[in-house]
Enzyme design. Structure first.
Site, PDB file in Angstrom:
ATOM      1  N   CYS A 170       0.721   5.269  -7.521  1.00 27.93           N
ATOM      2  CA  CYS A 170       0.212   4.206  -6.646  1.00 27.93           C
ATOM      3  C   CYS A 170      -1.258   4.411  -6.311  1.00 27.93           C
ATOM      4  O   CYS A 170      -1.895   3.511  -5.757  1.00 27.93           O
ATOM      5  CB  CYS A 170       1.029   4.141  -5.366  1.00 27.93           C
ATOM      6  SG  CYS A 170       2.784   4.383  -5.658  1.00 27.93           S
ATOM      7  N   HIS A 197       2.441  -5.067  -3.255  1.00 29.84           N
ATOM      8  CA  HIS A 197       2.123  -3.734  -3.759  1.00 29.84           C
ATOM      9  C   HIS A 197       2.283  -3.668  -5.280  1.00 29.84           C
ATOM     10  O   HIS A 197       3.177  -2.992  -5.783  1.00 29.84           O
ATOM     11  CB  HIS A 197       3.012  -2.705  -3.051  1.00 29.84           C
ATOM     12  CG  HIS A 197       2.703  -1.273  -3.382  1.00 29.84           C
ATOM     13  ND1 HIS A 197       1.527  -0.866  -3.989  1.00 29.84           N
ATOM     14  CD2 HIS A 197       3.425  -0.130  -3.174  1.00 29.84           C
ATOM     15  CE1 HIS A 197       1.555   0.447  -4.155  1.00 29.84           C
ATOM     16  NE2 HIS A 197       2.680   0.914  -3.673  1.00 29.84           N
TER      17      HIS A 197
END
Ligand SMILES: [Zn+2]
Ligand SMILES: [Zn+2]
Lengths: 138, 420, 420, 138
Positions: free
Chosen positions: C93, C367
């Site tokens: 991420c 996200h």
């Protein structure tokens, strides 16, 4: 409606309708096959779909015995190889496709430059039938 | 536009690798530990690992090969590098070369004085078909994969275009394999430490053991021509035209030029670095060359202020045999269409005037994708320092080059190294 | 050891993003084109894309999400960047943040004057279980996955440790969700442009349409406490504690400081950049904090010569609600164990003294893993230039920070931006 | 012989024998659980395997309703959640493991610090049974 995206999704929607389409930039006039939603040379540009004539010439090829899963599922393998190549369209751009109508037992006799014409083929993948573009020696 | 340059010189003061091959039970972490230890041993005056400022790693697809994405912090951890920055570069088979570029940039930028560069891949836990699928995700999944192209297929298509235009044949490719296996037989870290003649003996012994008729071939070329010994994979390419599925890792220690003498009296200086990106195969106007290699080479030569004829040691990305021939043209060693003749004349052999892939190349040394571009530098390190043992090139070479391709050539990284 | 610095300043002169959400039929290439166009429109005085020297892209796992590895040259191609160098950074991420670091380094090194930085991910073509599997390859596949940890599970475990030590509760987490959805409702690019109150109305309308009894909740917190409306995923975390599965892309234009005025009179300067790597969760001595964030923050603050209290705009990596609370402590905004109280007191709301995630955060904005760290910068760009519309912070802020975590916090990238 | 690698392969070979093992660096004496083949602090080091007592304390945990495929295949799901956590061993290092012997219907009553003892569990994955480490509240 994927055709509004002027991208791969739109391209394959047309393939399902047995049409080989590219996109043309309305400002620069540039033709893109495979399609592009964006014209890098003029940094933008509205696009429109254009149908290809389907005529071209073989520019490179291979006869494959060990293919990817989708080709194995479609029945190809060491005893039933397939030909895949790059065909330059009369309109200028080139594209990758399965090549039909050639004698695959004698690959050394297949000639670069052989005239090709568009066809469509179906392959079984898992439980679906999918339509793909192909080219045939003329 | 004037060529841009790095603000600070970068030197290579250590280089090492794990053995390349198939290592069941070893993960990329374990393989990288092996490479790191080998690199440590190569640093003449030693170094304190705590002085390493940052880590850049090349890896193609551990997420698919071993179920471990996000490898950078894990690999950094395996050799005690936390909390130092660790970033993974991915550019298919040019992942290793890309990591080297990042390491050079980190030092040139001033943010780091000492950088650990690594590459690693663990491929042999997967069955061959799965490996083929994983490698194929590096080709164009929208337009190439669906047509039926595999990686051998894409390079085979380049080979047909090259053969058609310039007259090279399947024999040319067999001679590449022959040559690279000759070199690899002298490399103790190579996956195949075997000449083609050794493969013949193996097959004969195996037949003998099984009580089967012992096959005979007139010579190595007869073996390579025999479709039972060397079957077609994707015409015109056969088994021995393809680099193997491999596990392996490699590690480099880079420092700012002005610090190099703390670590060794024989550093290599990275005097040229070129990276280029390019289009998918169907978008190229000429399928007999790889433009990214020419472009990356141009940038690297310009930065290094040297020309192709100056290069004495050279590792090129022979993922497939014909790729090596094309690479020697792309890099300007031979004119267009001349590479295959040079190869057949033995000019690229270890005793030729333009030796290529003294390590054995990816073909014989092995091709653990993310490690390959870093492993090439290990050979240049050894050759330029006179440490290549039985395969050492004569003439005290001082200038070396590495050529690392990604995918079907959509990325190329070229580095030029000098021992001053 | 004195802190090392970049040799050359770097400015941000353009920032844009695609909408974040679910976009069937669009690949990462298409999403990145959207982001690139949005970035182009943000460059006040315009620029010529041909002047871009290099490209650095963040992507976590297109190879697994869309069957396309090796995305760097394809994405570069989609916006006409070939033959420029293009390298993908992967750090789970924190891939986007890592790409930013590489872009800064390229300019600081002298090799580039103008760099395109991007991030992209296409997750919604896969079913949820497959997405969970793909994300799990970023945790430790040897020791965490096998134990049964998912990503929500890892962060849920951190939450239990934090709650146990400091007294925070499930209510704390619900208040994070409430706050971030309030902000995201004002962000036209957010995946959920909805307050919790809007979710209530949606549920009620949907029941009405189906002729079912219309559910009633006293207020938003009652809705979030209701296990039918907000079911437990991995205790103590519920559905509304998790950021969504998203598609999206973001793009930044970086240039050397001294060129910035050619492109805008309001550039942002990247005055601090910190990256840290760390150990897997089981190897940490304290599970109530994320050390890599503290370390990356320390490096960035030191480089920027500012302290936490100076920061006016701040986007933190709220992949899960409790992660946001811990981040505000790791970055030094609140003392240890004080973050949850500050949150509950409304201090991190848009009208608080320490606003966090005015964009809506990953929780509400979405996200798309590789794009997230780049998307955070788009918010800082807007806020520091007074262009954040309805969610604009008052007081003409000039200093902003982004905090981008990878995996369970094994990498953190912190950037500090200043409008001078 | 994976045990010679002092790595994950060796670790799981021991797990199959129902032993929880770490590695110890013969030069620095440092203990590693999970095992390491390399001791970063002394840059090398020969390793040896050491068996853990199996006693420890719960340091963090979660009760998961939506697990990965391997847990779904083993029978877990929203109606049969499982607990996974991090246990700090009496020897110092900590490790991730499935946690047994707790009342998962009341996760708010599970206490960080609960004493734990090692156990081994089998899960069916595809067609294989695999042995894993687990910890049980004592
Ligand atoms: Zn145009
Ligand atoms: Zn030790």
């Amino acid at each position: 409606m994927s055709k509004d995206f002027y991208n791969a999704a739109g391209f394959y929607e047309y393939v399902d309708e047995k049409k080989l389409m590219g996109t043309r930039c309305k400002s620069s006039g540039e033709l893109f096959v495979p399609p592009r939603p964006f014209s890098p040379s003029c940094s933008g540009g509205e696009m429109e779909w254009v149908e290809m004539s389907g005529k071209g010439k073989l520019e490179a090829f291979t006869v494959t015995l060990y293919g990817p899963t989708r080709m194995v599922e479609a029945g190809y393998g060491p005893k039933n190889p397939y030909c895949v190549g790059i065909v330059r369209l009369d309109e200028g751009p080139a594209i990758s496709a399965q090549i039909l109508g050639l004698d695959l037992t004698k690959p050394e006799e297949i000639k670069i430059g052989t005239p090709m014409k568009l066809t469509f083929l179906e392959r079984t993948e898992g439980e679906e039938k999918k339509t793909y573009i192909g080219f045939e020696a003329t | 536009m004037a060529a841009k340059r790095f603000n600070r010189g970068v030197a290579l003061v250590g280089a090492g690798m794990s053995s390349f091959g198939a290592f069941p039970g070893k993960t990329t972490r374990d393989l990288f530990v092996d490479a790191f230890k080998d690199m440590q041993a190569s640093v003449d005056k030693g170094f304190d690992p705590k002085d390493i400022d940052e880590c850049y790693f090349g890896n193609y697809s551990s997420s698919q090969f071993e179920g471990q994405g996000f490898t950078a912090p894990f690999i950094a951890n395996a050799v005690g590098m936390n909390p130092r920055p660790a970033i993974r570069a991915e550019n298919a088979c040019a992942s290793g070369g890309s990591a080297i570029r990042l390491g050079v940039m980190a030092i040139a930028s001033g943010i780091a004085d000492m950088v650990l560069v690594g590459g690693y891949e663990k491929e042999t836990d997967q069955p061959t078909e799965k490996v083929t699928e994983i490698l194929a995700t590096a080709s164009d999944n929208l337009y190439e994969n669906v047509a039926g192209f595999t990686f051998p297929g894409l390079y085979a298509a380049l080979a047909t275009a090259y053969m058609h235009r310039y007259g090279a044949t399947g024999e040319t490719m067999m001679k590449v394999a022959l040559q690279n296996h000759e070199n690899g037989a002298l490399n103790p870290k190579a996956q195949f430490g075997k000449k083609i003649g050794d493969f013949i003996k193996m097959k004969q012994r195996s037949a003998e053991k099984k009580g089967k008729p012992v096959p005979q071939w007139d010579d190595e070329m007869a073996f390579l021509r025999d479709p039972r010994a060397n079957p077609v994979i994707s015409w015109p390419m056969r088994l021995f035209d393809c680099s193997p599925v491999s596990d392996g890792a490699a590690a480099l220690l880079l420092v700012a030029d002005d610090m190099a003498h703390h670590f060794t009296d024989k550093p290599l200086h990275i005097i040229g670095n070129g990276v280029a990106s390019g289009v998918a195969m169907h978008d190229r106007t000429d399928l007999t060359r790889i433009e990214t290699a020419t472009e990356a080479g141009r940038v690297a030569y310009e930065m290094a202020k040297v020309s192709p004829k100056d290069i004495q040691v050279c590792e090129v990305h022979d993922c497939f045999t014909m790729t090596q021939v094309i690479a020697t043209e792309d890099l300007g060693f031979f004119g267009r269409g001349e590479g295959w003749k040079a190869l057949e004349e033995g000019r690229t052999a270890r005793d030729g005037d333009r030796p290529i892939n003294t390590s054995g190349g990816l073909k014989s040394k092995g091709h653990p994708v993310g490690a390959s571009g870093v492993g090439q530098v290990v050979e240049v390190w050894k050759q330029l320092r006179g440490e290549a043992g039985e395969r050492q090139l004569p003439g005290d070479p001082t200038l070396g080059l590495t050529h690392n391709l990604g995918g079907s050539g959509q990325v190329c990284v070229v580095n030029i190294f000098e021992r001053k």
